[in-house]
Write an enzyme that holds these catalytic residues in place. Structure first.
Site, PDB file in Angstrom:
ATOM      1  N   HIS A  90      48.845  21.780  47.900  1.00  0.00           N
ATOM      2  CA  HIS A  90      47.758  22.526  47.273  1.00  0.00           C
ATOM      3  C   HIS A  90      47.781  22.220  45.787  1.00  0.00           C
ATOM      4  O   HIS A  90      48.841  22.137  45.183  1.00  0.00           O
ATOM      5  CB  HIS A  90      47.968  24.033  47.512  1.00  0.00           C
ATOM      6  CG  HIS A  90      46.860  24.879  46.980  1.00  0.00           C
ATOM      7  ND1 HIS A  90      45.671  25.064  47.662  1.00  0.00           N
ATOM      8  CD2 HIS A  90      46.747  25.598  45.844  1.00  0.00           C
ATOM      9  CE1 HIS A  90      44.884  25.863  46.965  1.00  0.00           C
ATOM     10  NE2 HIS A  90      45.507  26.192  45.846  1.00  0.00           N
ATOM     11  N   ASP A 169      42.582  38.591  50.360  1.00  0.00           N
ATOM     12  CA  ASP A 169      42.502  37.698  49.203  1.00  0.00           C
ATOM     13  C   ASP A 169      41.058  37.538  48.743  1.00  0.00           C
ATOM     14  O   ASP A 169      40.789  37.504  47.547  1.00  0.00           O
ATOM     15  CB  ASP A 169      43.122  36.330  49.522  1.00  0.00           C
ATOM     16  CG  ASP A 169      42.998  35.401  48.319  1.00  0.00           C
ATOM     17  OD1 ASP A 169      43.514  35.778  47.251  1.00  0.00           O
ATOM     18  OD2 ASP A 169      42.343  34.344  48.419  1.00  0.00           O
ATOM     19  N   ARG A 176      39.110  40.310  40.933  1.00  0.00           N
ATOM     20  CA  ARG A 176      39.815  39.750  39.768  1.00  0.00           C
ATOM     21  C   ARG A 176      38.841  38.995  38.887  1.00  0.00           C
ATOM     22  O   ARG A 176      38.897  39.065  37.656  1.00  0.00           O
ATOM     23  CB  ARG A 176      40.947  38.826  40.226  1.00  0.00           C
ATOM     24  CG  ARG A 176      42.143  39.601  40.768  1.00  0.00           C
ATOM     25  CD  ARG A 176      43.066  38.686  41.536  1.00  0.00           C
ATOM     26  NE  ARG A 176      43.573  37.600  40.729  1.00  0.00           N
ATOM     27  CZ  ARG A 176      43.948  36.425  41.221  1.00  0.00           C
ATOM     28  NH1 ARG A 176      43.889  36.173  42.508  1.00  0.00           N
ATOM     29  NH2 ARG A 176      44.404  35.492  40.413  1.00  0.00           N
ATOM     30  N   SER A 191      47.869  35.175  45.878  1.00  0.00           N
ATOM     31  CA  SER A 191      46.592  34.672  46.393  1.00  0.00           C
ATOM     32  C   SER A 191      46.799  33.321  47.093  1.00  0.00           C
ATOM     33  O   SER A 191      46.352  33.106  48.221  1.00  0.00           O
ATOM     34  CB  SER A 191      45.620  34.544  45.216  1.00  0.00           C
ATOM     35  OG  SER A 191      44.489  33.820  45.579  1.00  0.00           O
ATOM     36  N   LYS A 195      47.279  32.635  51.713  1.00  0.00           N
ATOM     37  CA  LYS A 195      46.425  31.773  52.545  1.00  0.00           C
ATOM     38  C   LYS A 195      47.267  30.717  53.251  1.00  0.00           C
ATOM     39  O   LYS A 195      47.013  30.367  54.398  1.00  0.00           O
ATOM     40  CB  LYS A 195      45.343  31.131  51.668  1.00  0.00           C
ATOM     41  CG  LYS A 195      44.296  32.150  51.243  1.00  0.00           C
ATOM     42  CD  LYS A 195      43.310  31.598  50.243  1.00  0.00           C
ATOM     43  CE  LYS A 195      43.901  31.497  48.864  1.00  0.00           C
ATOM     44  NZ  LYS A 195      42.970  31.404  47.768  1.00  0.00           N
TER      45      LYS A 195
HETATM   46  N1  URA Z   1      43.700  29.600  43.484  1.00  0.00           N
HETATM   47  C1  URA Z   1      43.768  30.624  44.378  1.00  0.00           C
HETATM   48  O1  URA Z   1      43.640  30.419  45.580  1.00  0.00           O
HETATM   49  N2  URA Z   1      43.963  31.874  43.892  1.00  0.00           N
HETATM   50  C2  URA Z   1      44.091  32.128  42.585  1.00  0.00           C
HETATM   51  O2  URA Z   1      44.274  33.272  42.228  1.00  0.00           O
HETATM   52  C3  URA Z   1      44.025  31.063  41.676  1.00  0.00           C
HETATM   53  C4  URA Z   1      43.831  29.802  42.148  1.00  0.00           C
END
Ligand code: URA
Length: 416
Positions: A90, A169, A176, A191, A195
Site C-alpha cells: 500500500h 473507516d 475526519r 484507517s 482495511k
Molecule cells: N489512507 C487511508 O486509507 N486512510 C488515511 O487516513 C490516510 C490515507
C-alpha cells in the site's frame, strides 16, 4: 444496551476521557465505533472524539483496539488455506505512482497471493482503479467469489473496496475530512490497517511517501507514520514493513491513467523507467530480502508479464486491446525556454496539472479521462538546450490553460 449499563460508555464519558488526556478502554473504543455507526453517538460527538484524539494522541494499545473495532464493524475476507502467503503493498499516495500495477502480478509470479483492494484518485494523486479502467473490459468491482477465483487461478487481483469491508473507516474518514482531523498518525494507522486486516492480508509492505507530492510533507512525519504502522501491525498479528520513499518529483515517466498502465507494462516486460523498476524491487526486498533477485529475474524472463496478462483476463479485460482514450487526445510538447539544467520537476503541480486535464478528480465520484496526462521526457538534473522538448501533454480541450500554468510552476531550469 451496554452503553446505558456502564456510565464510562456514555458518549459524554468517552469524550471526557480523551479530552482530559486519558486512554480509551477497549470497551469505550467499541462503543465509539458501534455507536458512531448506529447513530447512538451523534456526528458532532464523533467529530469531537476525533478532534480530541488528534490533539491528545492515542497509545499503540488504543490504536490496535480502534483498528480491531473498525475491522469488526464489517466483513472479514477469508481466503482458502494452503496457498502462498497473503501479501499486499500500500502506498500513501504519490504522483505517477503505478507500482501496484507492477507489484501485484510480479509477486503473484513468485508464488505469493496478493488480494489487493485499491482506491480511486482524489486531488493530485492518481488511483490504481482509475488506471486499470483504461484497459478495455477490465472490471474493478469483483465480488468475493470472483476475487477468490482470481486469487486461486492467477495469484492476484486488484479490485475496489466494498462498503462491507471496515465500514467504520468510511464513516470516520469522511468525518475526519470534514473536521480537519485527517493528519493524526494513530487515526491514519487505524484507517489503513483496518482495511488490510479486513481483506485478510498477512504481510503488508507500506510505501510511505514524503515530499511535496505526498501526504506527509517531511521525512520526520513519514518516519513517525511508518513506525506506528509497524508497531500497530505487530499488535494485530500482521507483518508490516515500511519503506520511506521521496515524492518530490513524479515516479517514472508518466502521469495519467492509460499512460501509466502503458509504463507499468513496460516495466513488467523487463524494461521501463529505472526509478520505477528500482522502487518495485526495493519494496519487494522490504517484504523479504530473499525475493529481490527472483523478482528481478521474473521481470526479465516474462513471468511477471504473463501474470499481468492472466490478471487482466481474469478481471474481464483484454491485455491486447489498445488502451482506452489514448487515440482520442491530442499531443503537445512543452519545450525548455533556455539552456541550463533541469533543477526541479515538482510532483505536486504536475499531479495537479494532470488532474486539471481530466486524469484526476476534484470531488469523489466524478469521472476521469483515461487518455489524458503528462509524459516526462527529461529527468531532474539533466542538461537542456533551449527549445528541447521536456514534456509531452496528452490532452483534449479541458483544463489545458490551467495545466500549462501549473507545468510552468513545476519546472525550474537554471545553472547546474
Ligand atoms: N489512507 C487511508 O486509507 N486512510 C488515511 O487516513 C490516510 C490515507
Amino acid at each position: 444496551m451496554a452503553a446505558a449499563a456502564d456510565p464510562q460508555l456514555l458518549p459524554q464519558a468517552i469524550l471526557a476521557t480523551k479530552r482530559e488526556g486519558g486512554a480509551w478502554s477497549r470497551a469505550q473504543l467499541g462503543a465509539l465505533v458501534q455507536g458512531g455507526l448506529s447513530a447512538a453517538i451523534s456526528r458532532p460527538q464523533l467529530g469531537a472524539a476525533l478532534a480530541f484524539a488528534l490533539c491528545r494522541g492515542m497509545s499503540d494499545e488504543e490504536t490496535v483496539g480502534l483498528t480491531e473495532e473498525m475491522v469488526n464493524s464489517g466483513r472479514r475476507l477469508r481466503w482458502p488455506a494452503g496457498g502462498g502467503p497473503l501479501c499486499d503493498k500500500h502506498s500513501t499516495g504519490g504522483v505517477g505512482d503505478k507500482v501496484s500495477l507492477v507489484l501485484a502480478p510480479l509477486w503473484a509470479s513468485l508464488g505469493l497471493r496478493v488480494p489487493m483492494i485499491s482506491g480511486r484518485g482524489l486531488g493530485h494523486t492518481g488511483g490504481t482503479l482509475d488506471k486499470l479502467e483504461a484497459i478495455s473490459g477490465l472490471r474493478v468491482d469483483l465480488n468475493e467469489a470472483e476475487a477468490a477465483r482470481c486469487l486461486d487461478s492467477v495469484g492476484c487481483f486488484i479490485t475496489g473496496q466494498t462498503g462491507a469491508l471496515a465500514p467504520a473507516d468510511g464513516l470516520l474518514y469522511a468525518l475526519r475530512d470534514e473536521t480537519g482531523t485527517v493528519p493524526s498518525i494513530p487515526l491514519i494507522t487505524a484507517s489503513i490497517l483496518s482495511k488490510k486486516a479486513a481483506a485478510g492480508v498477512e504481510r503488508l509492505v507500506m510505501d510511505v511517501k514524503y515530499g511535496s507530492g505526498a501526504f506527509m510533507r517531511t521525512d520526520a512525519e513519514a518516519t513517525a507514520l511508518a513506525e506506528s504502522l509497524e508497531r500497530v501491525g505487530a499488535g494485530l498479528g500482521m507483518q508490516v514493513r515500511c519503506a520511506l520513499t521521496p515524492m518530490s518529483t513524479p515516479l517514472g515517466r508518466t502521469i495519467g491513467n492509460a499512460l501509466e498502465v502503458r509504463e507499468a507494462v513496460e516495466t513488467l516486460a523487463g524494461g521501463g523507467d529505472p526509478a520505477l523498476r528500482a522502487l518495485t524491487l526495493r519494496l519487494t526486498a522490504a517484504l523479504d530480502p530473499a525475493l529481490e533477485a527472483p523478482a528481478a529475474a521474473a521481470l526479465d524472463d516474462g513471468r511477471a508479464l504473463a501474470a499481468w496478462r492472466g490478471m487482466v483476463r481474469a478481471q474481464g479485460g483484454d491485455p491486447d486491446a489498445p488502451l482506452r482514450g489514448l487515440d482520442a487526445v491530442k499531443q503537445s510538447l512543452v519545450r525548455a525556454p533556455a539552456d541550463g539544467y533541469l533543477r526541479r520537476l515538482d510532483a505536486l503541480p504536475l499531479g495537479q496539472a494532470a488532474a486539471a486535464l481530466g486524469a484526476g478528480r476534484a470531488v469523489a465520484g466524478a469521472p476521469v479521462h483515461p487518455g489524458v496526462g503528462l509524459e516526462l521526457l527529461v529527468v531532474e538534473g539533466e542538461a537542456l538546450s533551449a527549445g528541447q522538448p521536456i514534456l509531452r501533454v496528452w490532452h483534449d480541450e479541458v483544463g489545458l490553460e490551467v495545466a500549462q500554468s501549473l507545468i510552468a510552476q513545476a519546472v525550474e531550469i537554471g545553472p547546474r
